[in-house]
Design an enzyme around this catalytic site. Structure first.
Site, PDB file in Angstrom:
ATOM      1  N   CYS A   2       0.928  -1.165  -0.064  1.00  0.00           N
ATOM      2  CA  CYS A   2      -0.057   0.077  -0.048  1.00  0.00           C
ATOM      3  C   CYS A   2       0.853   1.289   0.035  1.00  0.00           C
ATOM      4  CB  CYS A   2      -0.926  -0.001   1.305  1.00  0.00           C
ATOM      5  SG  CYS A   2      -2.059   1.402   1.330  1.00  0.00           S
ATOM      6  N   GLU A 103      -4.003   0.774  -5.757  1.00  0.00           N
ATOM      7  CA  GLU A 103      -3.166  -0.115  -5.995  1.00  0.00           C
ATOM      8  C   GLU A 103      -3.058  -0.247  -7.642  1.00  0.00           C
ATOM      9  OE1 GLU A 103      -0.367  -1.787  -5.230  1.00  0.00           O
ATOM     10  OE2 GLU A 103      -1.205  -2.308  -3.291  1.00  0.00           O
TER      11      GLU A 103
END
Length: 253
Positions: A2, A103
């Site tokens: 992340c 993402e």
């Protein structure tokens, strides 16, 4: 993994969700990146407190942060054993409010398409975090933090093989309790989020630049499909089929 996330909720919404005692005011952020301040919620003297830390954990034993690798993420499976994270894992766990995260998925040509991943029902989620204090030689103190990650769930694994660790509201007290929670209880929380928690859609590649920070980054876009060098008919003849994602390692940028 992340590397970017969003906190677009109002301070009142964050306070209602996490029940921290401060009445902090902060603007919405649509592209929070490592080295920038991030909101955390931690437990102190029996109450939850809102604290800003720098994203990029620096263990207390580091002599020179400038020469130390940026630790934006900690793998949930190994954090309790790694020298950089094990003290924070035992004594300094926190929650990180988020409206969603970004993402990147690798395409057939190697280019990466950003996706915004957000709660399907809207609102906020609590990402699992760790924090540390680093003291400089002059006595100054810097609070830093990292987000924890786990293997992606089935709903998101086509985008990336990792995802942030999400702590459900009913487990906030357990995660924040660094005095009484047993290690096996904490280990039980380190697992992928339920498959139906998030939805994901492609967004603009503007998110690649940390200077871009506006609501337009959350607008859905059509993912760019780039053909590999061979023609579609030839690719099918080779047995690769249609709609494949390339099967390679997926990471940021």
């Amino acid at each position: 993994m992340c590397g970017r996330f969003v906190l677009a909720a109002s301070p009142e919404q964050v306070r209602d969700h996490f029940s921290h005692v401060e009445r902090e005011e902060f603007p919405p952020r649509y592209n929070i990146a490592p080295t920038q301040p991030i909101a955390t919620v931690r437990l102190f003297e029996g109450a939850r407190h809102f604290v800003l830390v720098r994203w990029g954990l620096v263990p207390g034993w580091v002599k020179d942060p400038a020469s130390f690798s940026l630790l934006a993420n900690a793998r949930g499976e190994t954090a309790a054993d790694k020298p950089s994270f094990r003290t924070a894992m035992r004594h300094r766990r926190c929650l990180v409010p988020a409206s969603g995260y970004y993402e990147w998925r690798a395409g057939p040509d190697g280019r990466k398409q950003p996706y915004f991943v957000r709660p399907r029902a809207g609102g906020l989620v609590a990402l699992a975090g760790l924090w540390e204090e680093w003291c400089d030689p002059d006595g100054g103190v810097i609070d830093t933090g990292a987000l924890m990650t786990v293997p992606a769930n089935a709903a998101l694994s086509h985008i990336h093989d990792r995802m942030p660790l999400v702590i459900a509201p009913e487990h906030f007290d357990l995660w924040l309790d660094v005095k009484s929670a047993r290690p096996q209880e904490i280990r039980a929380l380190i697992r992928p989020a339920p498959d139906d928690l998030f939805e994901a859609f492609p967004v603009s590649r503007r998110v690649n630049g940390a200077r871009d920070d506006d609501p337009g980054l959350l607008e859905p876009e059509r993912a760019e499909e780039v053909e590999p060098p061979e023609a579609p008919a030839k690719r099918r003849k080779a047995g690769q089929g249609e709609g494949g994602d390339g099967g390679g390692q997926l990471d940021l940028f």
